[in-house]
Scaffold this motif. Structure first.
Motif, mmCIF file in Angstrom:
data_model
loop_
_atom_site.group_PDB
_atom_site.id
_atom_site.type_symbol
_atom_site.label_atom_id
_atom_site.label_comp_id
_atom_site.label_asym_id
_atom_site.label_seq_id
_atom_site.Cartn_x
_atom_site.Cartn_y
_atom_site.Cartn_z
ATOM 1 N N THR A 315 0.829 -1.188 0.000
ATOM 2 C CA THR A 315 0.000 0.000 0.000
ATOM 3 C C THR A 315 0.868 1.245 0.000
ATOM 4 O O THR A 315 2.025 1.211 0.429
ATOM 5 C CB THR A 315 -0.915 0.022 1.242
ATOM 6 O OG1 THR A 315 -1.766 1.159 1.179
ATOM 7 C CG2 THR A 315 -0.085 0.101 2.522
ATOM 8 N N ASN A 317 -0.664 4.158 1.356
ATOM 9 C CA ASN A 317 -1.145 4.942 2.494
ATOM 10 C C ASN A 317 -2.062 4.137 3.420
ATOM 11 O O ASN A 317 -1.651 3.679 4.470
ATOM 12 C CB ASN A 317 -1.845 6.222 2.026
ATOM 13 C CG ASN A 317 -2.740 5.994 0.817
ATOM 14 O OD1 ASN A 317 -3.558 5.087 0.816
ATOM 15 N ND2 ASN A 317 -2.561 6.804 -0.213
ATOM 16 N N ILE A 318 -3.332 3.955 3.030
ATOM 17 C CA ILE A 318 -4.326 3.348 3.919
ATOM 18 C C ILE A 318 -4.370 1.828 3.749
ATOM 19 O O ILE A 318 -4.380 1.318 2.624
ATOM 20 C CB ILE A 318 -5.733 3.925 3.643
ATOM 21 C CG1 ILE A 318 -5.740 5.453 3.768
ATOM 22 C CG2 ILE A 318 -6.745 3.311 4.605
ATOM 23 C CD1 ILE A 318 -5.488 5.966 5.155
ATOM 24 N N THR A 320 -6.774 -1.544 5.102
ATOM 25 C CA THR A 320 -8.033 -1.939 5.724
ATOM 26 C C THR A 320 -7.867 -3.308 6.356
ATOM 27 O O THR A 320 -7.312 -4.221 5.730
ATOM 28 C CB THR A 320 -9.170 -1.974 4.689
ATOM 29 O OG1 THR A 320 -9.374 -0.655 4.172
ATOM 30 C CG2 THR A 320 -10.463 -2.470 5.321
ATOM 31 N N GLU A 346 -5.580 2.518 14.830
ATOM 32 C CA GLU A 346 -6.592 2.002 13.903
ATOM 33 C C GLU A 346 -7.906 2.713 14.163
ATOM 34 O O GLU A 346 -8.264 3.000 15.311
ATOM 35 C CB GLU A 346 -6.738 0.497 14.116
ATOM 36 C CG GLU A 346 -7.886 -0.145 13.367
ATOM 37 C CD GLU A 346 -9.181 -0.180 14.178
ATOM 38 O OE1 GLU A 346 -10.238 -0.317 13.557
ATOM 39 O OE2 GLU A 346 -9.106 -0.052 15.419
ATOM 40 N N GLN A 350 -9.406 0.744 9.718
ATOM 41 C CA GLN A 350 -8.380 1.242 8.800
ATOM 42 C C GLN A 350 -7.209 1.847 9.576
ATOM 43 O O GLN A 350 -7.368 2.310 10.707
ATOM 44 C CB GLN A 350 -8.960 2.291 7.850
ATOM 45 C CG GLN A 350 -10.002 1.724 6.890
ATOM 46 C CD GLN A 350 -10.446 2.743 5.860
ATOM 47 O OE1 GLN A 350 -10.548 3.933 6.154
ATOM 48 N NE2 GLN A 350 -10.712 2.289 4.640
ATOM 49 N N ASP A 352 -3.687 4.442 8.752
ATOM 50 C CA ASP A 352 -3.029 5.327 7.787
ATOM 51 C C ASP A 352 -1.510 5.201 7.933
ATOM 52 O O ASP A 352 -0.939 5.553 8.970
ATOM 53 C CB ASP A 352 -3.473 6.774 8.028
ATOM 54 C CG ASP A 352 -2.993 7.724 6.930
ATOM 55 O OD1 ASP A 352 -2.164 7.296 6.099
ATOM 56 O OD2 ASP A 352 -3.456 8.869 6.908
ATOM 57 N N THR A 354 0.638 6.661 5.738
ATOM 58 C CA THR A 354 1.193 7.686 4.858
ATOM 59 C C THR A 354 2.540 8.191 5.334
ATOM 60 O O THR A 354 3.466 8.407 4.521
ATOM 61 C CB THR A 354 0.210 8.873 4.739
ATOM 62 O OG1 THR A 354 -1.043 8.390 4.234
ATOM 63 C CG2 THR A 354 0.765 9.944 3.808
ATOM 64 N N LYS A 378 4.929 -1.205 2.704
ATOM 65 C CA LYS A 378 4.651 0.192 2.324
ATOM 66 C C LYS A 378 5.543 0.541 1.139
ATOM 67 O O LYS A 378 6.766 0.399 1.197
ATOM 68 C CB LYS A 378 4.960 1.112 3.528
ATOM 69 C CG LYS A 378 4.978 2.606 3.185
ATOM 70 C CD LYS A 378 3.600 3.154 2.916
ATOM 71 C CE LYS A 378 3.677 4.580 2.399
ATOM 72 N NZ LYS A 378 4.320 5.526 3.301
#
Length: 379
Positions: A315, A317-318, A320, A346, A350, A352, A354, A378
């Motif tokens: 991913t 950024n986010i 799930t 969390e 979700q 983040d 980032t 990431k």
């Protein structure tokens, strides 16, 4: 020589009698304040090592809560540890729990955090099960139960307020909290916290909804899909009251919401005064035990790794975290490959990422069925 001997015996008996009604408070420092509590543990603990908090009402105290509810005896019978925490003194010199009464707007004591820290301390020092910590309370103590349901749901897994209500300000902020089972016992003739509520603050406590509205809110919040009603046996026909039971069933993670209306009952703890058909302390424990049984009966997924999904992965950024409704997530943390907790939170399934650098991270997911580690990339 006989009379002094009799006098000595009488003094010993009187001293022992005093000890049986006055327990020794234990001090627990929280936020720079020496708080106090009573703790009792039966000789034989339930195999699930549960802990129950029992909170006194406004102007009450922990010792009277212990004596009036007789919950030490109930703990002996069913095998759970019990804590009677003590509220602080307000500006009028009355012990209270800070739930936001209209006349307590200048009070700043953090009771939610105090009870969370005390629960965690007792869990560790007495080797109690953190998955089975519960709270009950009378009046102001019952209102504290509602506050815990909305703000301390990770620590207190079910609550059973007696003659309590939820302040409207607390209810307004409860939507985002995780649902937990709830059981209210309330007298139909309660003149202190009437069933109809007090939305315009006529009585000075502050605005609060009706008990029916409150029960419906928590039934919906817990996702309950059915309900049953019945009249409980009128065991004591001389107490001028009987009990109507409403149970909302089939909620998320087998959660349930119960409501006992004591028809003809007042602002009382059934079993101590007023209604004698039930014992509120025993009923609260049976509700908690029912929750334990419901939790233990959840499907036992043999492979949590396959049941819980993380996406997208890799991913930018986010991510799930998706899990079956039957698996209750308790705690989620993300670590770097050196084992350092990165303290990301969390929210609604979700997380983040980032602000993290590109690389590999380890996501630790704790559930009631065990803990799994997922690798997250990431990029």
């Amino acid at each position: 020589m006989k009379e002094p001997y009799k006098l000595a015996i009488l003094i010993i008996i009187m001293s022992f009698s005093h000890l049986t009604t006055q327990a020794q408070f234990i001090t627990f420092n929280h936020d720079g304040i020496d708080r106090q509590y009573l703790y009792y543990e039966p000789v034989t603990l339930n195999a699930n090592m549960p802990l129950v908090f029992a909170m006194h009402g406004y102007t009450g105290d922990a010792n009277s809560m212990r004596n009036n509810t007789q919950m030490n005896q109930i703990a002996d019978q069913y095998g759970f540890a019990i804590c009677y925490p003590r509220g602080t003194l307000d500006s009028q010199g009355n012990r209270f729990w800070n739930v936001g009464y209209a006349f307590h707007q200048t009070e700043t004591v953090e009771d939610v955090d105090f009870l969370i820290e005390l629960a965690q301390y007792l869990q560790v020092t007495h080797n109690l099960n953190s998955d089975y910590t519960f709270a009950t309370g009378f009046s102001n103590g019952g209102e504290m139960c509602y506050l815990l349901a909305c703000q301390a749901y990770n620590t207190f897994k079910a609550v059973a307020p007696v003659a309590g209500m939820i302040m409207q300000d607390i209810l307004n902020q409860c939507d985002q909290s995780q649902p937990i089972p709830l059981f209210e016992i309330h007298g139909s003739q309660d003149s202190v916290t009437p069933l109809s509520g007090d939305p315009t603050n006529n009585d000075g406590w502050g605005s609060y909804p009706s008990i029916a509205t409150t029960i419906n809110y928590f039934a919906v919040k817990n996702g309950c899909t059915s309900n049953t009603t019945q009249t409980l046996p009128d065991i004591d026909t001389t107490d001028g009251s009987f009990v109507m039971s409403e149970k909302y069933l089939g909620g998320t993670n087998n959660n349930e919401v119960w409501y006992y209306e004591v028809v003809g009952g007042g602002h009382e703890w059934p079993g101590d005064s007023g209604n004698m058909d039930i014992d509120a302390g025993e009923e609260a424990w049976l509700f908690f035990q029912h929750h334990i049984n419901n939790t233990l009966s959840l499907p036992n997924f043999e492979n949590l790794e396959e049941a819980i999904h993380i996406f997208p992965n890799p991913t930018k950024n986010i991510i799930t975290i998706q899990n079956p409704g039957e698996i209750r997530l308790k705690e989620i943390n993300i670590y770097n490959t050196l084992g350092v907790n990165l303290n990301l939170k969390e929210s609604h399934g979700q997380m983040d990422l980032t602000n993290l650098n590109q690389g590999i991270y380890l996501l630790s997911i704790k559930t009631l069925k065990g803990t799994i580690i997922k690798k997250v990339v990431k990029n």
